[in-house]
Scaffold this motif. Structure first.
Motif, PDB file in Angstrom:
ATOM      1  N   UNK A   3      87.739  81.786  64.805  1.00 18.17           N
ATOM      2  CA  UNK A   3      88.145  81.488  63.441  1.00 18.17           C
ATOM      3  C   UNK A   3      86.902  81.377  62.584  1.00 18.17           C
ATOM      4  N   UNK A   4      86.783  82.259  61.583  1.00 21.68           N
ATOM      5  CA  UNK A   4      85.672  82.197  60.641  1.00 21.68           C
ATOM      6  C   UNK A   4      86.234  82.359  59.241  1.00 21.68           C
ATOM      7  N   UNK A   5      85.877  81.448  58.337  1.00 26.53           N
ATOM      8  CA  UNK A   5      86.402  81.541  56.975  1.00 26.53           C
ATOM      9  C   UNK A   5      85.711  82.645  56.184  1.00 26.53           C
ATOM     10  N   UNK A   6      86.399  83.176  55.175  1.00 20.93           N
ATOM     11  CA  UNK A   6      85.806  84.152  54.285  1.00 20.93           C
ATOM     12  C   UNK A   6      85.064  83.412  53.176  1.00 20.93           C
ATOM     13  N   UNK A   7      83.746  83.373  53.283  1.00 21.50           N
ATOM     14  CA  UNK A   7      82.917  82.690  52.296  1.00 21.50           C
ATOM     15  C   UNK A   7      81.905  83.674  51.732  1.00 21.50           C
ATOM     16  N   UNK A   8      81.500  83.445  50.489  1.00 25.59           N
ATOM     17  CA  UNK A   8      80.447  84.265  49.910  1.00 25.59           C
ATOM     18  C   UNK A   8      79.114  83.862  50.525  1.00 25.59           C
ATOM     19  N   UNK A   9      78.108  84.690  50.308  1.00 23.14           N
ATOM     20  CA  UNK A   9      76.786  84.398  50.862  1.00 23.14           C
ATOM     21  C   UNK A   9      76.249  83.080  50.307  1.00 23.14           C
ATOM     22  N   UNK A  10      76.486  82.848  49.008  1.00 21.24           N
ATOM     23  CA  UNK A  10      76.030  81.612  48.374  1.00 21.24           C
ATOM     24  C   UNK A  10      76.735  80.400  48.981  1.00 21.24           C
ATOM     25  N   UNK A  11      78.059  80.526  49.216  1.00 23.24           N
ATOM     26  CA  UNK A  11      78.816  79.419  49.794  1.00 23.24           C
ATOM     27  C   UNK A  11      78.345  79.110  51.208  1.00 23.24           C
ATOM     28  N   UNK A  12      77.994  80.139  51.983  1.00 22.58           N
ATOM     29  CA  UNK A  12      77.504  79.915  53.344  1.00 22.58           C
ATOM     30  C   UNK A  12      76.210  79.124  53.331  1.00 22.58           C
ATOM     31  N   UNK A  13      75.312  79.462  52.395  1.00 25.83           N
ATOM     32  CA  UNK A  13      74.042  78.741  52.288  1.00 25.83           C
ATOM     33  C   UNK A  13      74.289  77.296  51.877  1.00 25.83           C
ATOM     34  N   UNK A  14      75.165  77.112  50.869  1.00 29.90           N
ATOM     35  CA  UNK A  14      75.454  75.758  50.394  1.00 29.90           C
ATOM     36  C   UNK A  14      76.161  74.921  51.455  1.00 29.90           C
ATOM     37  N   UNK A  15      77.069  75.542  52.235  1.00 32.24           N
ATOM     38  CA  UNK A  15      77.774  74.822  53.295  1.00 32.24           C
ATOM     39  C   UNK A  15      76.798  74.370  54.378  1.00 32.24           C
ATOM     40  N   UNK A  66      74.495  59.775  42.017  1.00 31.34           N
ATOM     41  CA  UNK A  66      74.871  61.185  41.904  1.00 31.34           C
ATOM     42  C   UNK A  66      74.010  62.117  42.742  1.00 31.34           C
ATOM     43  N   UNK A  67      72.834  61.704  43.137  1.00 30.90           N
ATOM     44  CA  UNK A  67      71.956  62.554  43.923  1.00 30.90           C
ATOM     45  C   UNK A  67      72.459  62.813  45.333  1.00 30.90           C
ATOM     46  N   UNK A  68      73.420  62.027  45.795  1.00 38.32           N
ATOM     47  CA  UNK A  68      73.959  62.200  47.144  1.00 38.32           C
ATOM     48  C   UNK A  68      75.154  63.161  47.176  1.00 38.32           C
ATOM     49  N   UNK A  69      75.612  63.633  46.024  1.00 37.46           N
ATOM     50  CA  UNK A  69      76.820  64.459  45.953  1.00 37.46           C
ATOM     51  C   UNK A  69      76.565  65.856  46.501  1.00 37.46           C
ATOM     52  N   UNK A  70      77.614  66.486  47.030  1.00 34.27           N
ATOM     53  CA  UNK A  70      77.490  67.827  47.591  1.00 34.27           C
ATOM     54  C   UNK A  70      77.682  68.875  46.499  1.00 34.27           C
ATOM     55  N   UNK A  71      77.206  70.090  46.709  1.00 37.87           N
ATOM     56  CA  UNK A  71      77.379  71.146  45.704  1.00 37.87           C
ATOM     57  C   UNK A  71      78.850  71.425  45.434  1.00 37.87           C
ATOM     58  N   UNK A  72      79.172  71.738  44.179  1.00 36.89           N
ATOM     59  CA  UNK A  72      80.565  71.903  43.756  1.00 36.89           C
ATOM     60  C   UNK A  72      81.270  73.029  44.499  1.00 36.89           C
ATOM     61  N   UNK A  73      80.546  74.093  44.814  1.00 39.04           N
ATOM     62  CA  UNK A  73      81.171  75.258  45.449  1.00 39.04           C
ATOM     63  C   UNK A  73      81.722  74.947  46.841  1.00 39.04           C
ATOM     64  N   UNK A  74      81.137  73.963  47.526  1.00 43.75           N
ATOM     65  CA  UNK A  74      81.575  73.646  48.891  1.00 43.75           C
ATOM     66  C   UNK A  74      82.124  72.236  49.009  1.00 43.75           C
ATOM     67  N   UNK A  75      82.378  71.601  47.878  1.00 43.03           N
ATOM     68  CA  UNK A  75      82.904  70.240  47.903  1.00 43.03           C
ATOM     69  C   UNK A  75      84.338  70.244  48.422  1.00 43.03           C
ATOM     70  N   UNK A  76      84.633  69.380  49.365  1.00 45.54           N
ATOM     71  CA  UNK A  76      85.982  69.287  49.912  1.00 45.54           C
ATOM     72  C   UNK A  76      86.250  70.221  51.071  1.00 45.54           C
ATOM     73  N   UNK A  77      85.267  71.016  51.463  1.00 41.05           N
ATOM     74  CA  UNK A  77      85.462  71.917  52.591  1.00 41.05           C
ATOM     75  C   UNK A  77      85.181  71.191  53.904  1.00 41.05           C
ATOM     76  N   UNK A  78      85.896  71.593  54.944  1.00 39.84           N
ATOM     77  CA  UNK A  78      85.617  71.122  56.295  1.00 39.84           C
ATOM     78  C   UNK A  78      84.258  71.685  56.706  1.00 39.84           C
TER      79      UNK A  78
END
Length: 134
Positions: A3-15, A66-78
């Motif tokens: 199982x591999x999710x379909x993520x953009x290259x940017x999302x993979x880096x951010x994740x 706020x400095x501890x928050x995750x990037x918006x593109x991957x927020x809420x992802x497993x």
């Protein structure tokens, strides 16, 4: 089955960055949670004129900011990259997109129905985060 999710290259880096930061992140505790039994350790913002935690003195534990928050593109992802969907029955599996979402079976679901949900998820190619250990 892989199982591999379909993520953009940017999302993979951010994740990857999110997962690394989450591993190193400190635990935030309520001020003086260790002192009184009536306080649990869940975070409460320090308020008080003489609070050492509120004034960020170095010998105190870190304060939520706020400095501890995750990037918006991957927020809420497993951590695997899938978005989590809570499932209570077999019918709810049909609403899940297997390329982007994974299922988490609700804790209120019994063993028999859980087995049915897992077998149907295997047929549909849906990733389950909390499989029963056999």
């Amino acid at each position: 089955m892989s199982y591999k999710p379909l993520l953009t290259k940017e999302q993979k880096v951010l994740l990857k960055k999110k997962n690394e930061v989450n591993r190193r992140r400190v635990e935030f505790h309520r001020q003086e949670w260790f002192r009184y039994k009536k306080f649990d350790d869940s975070w409460r913002r320090p308020r008080g004129k003489h609070s050492k935690l509120r004034t960020h003195l170095g010998y105190r534990s870190p304060v939520v900011g706020p400095g501890y928050r995750t990037p918006r593109a991957v927020r809420g992802l497993h951590p695997s990259g899938f978005r989590e969907v809570l499932v209570h029955n077999v019918n709810e599996l049909s609403k899940i997109n297997p390329d982007l979402e994974g299922a988490r079976i609700a804790s209120s679901v019994g063993y028999r129905k859980r087995i049915d949900i897992e077998s149907e998820a295997d047929n549909l190619g849906i990733h389950i985060f909390n499989r029963v250990v056999k």
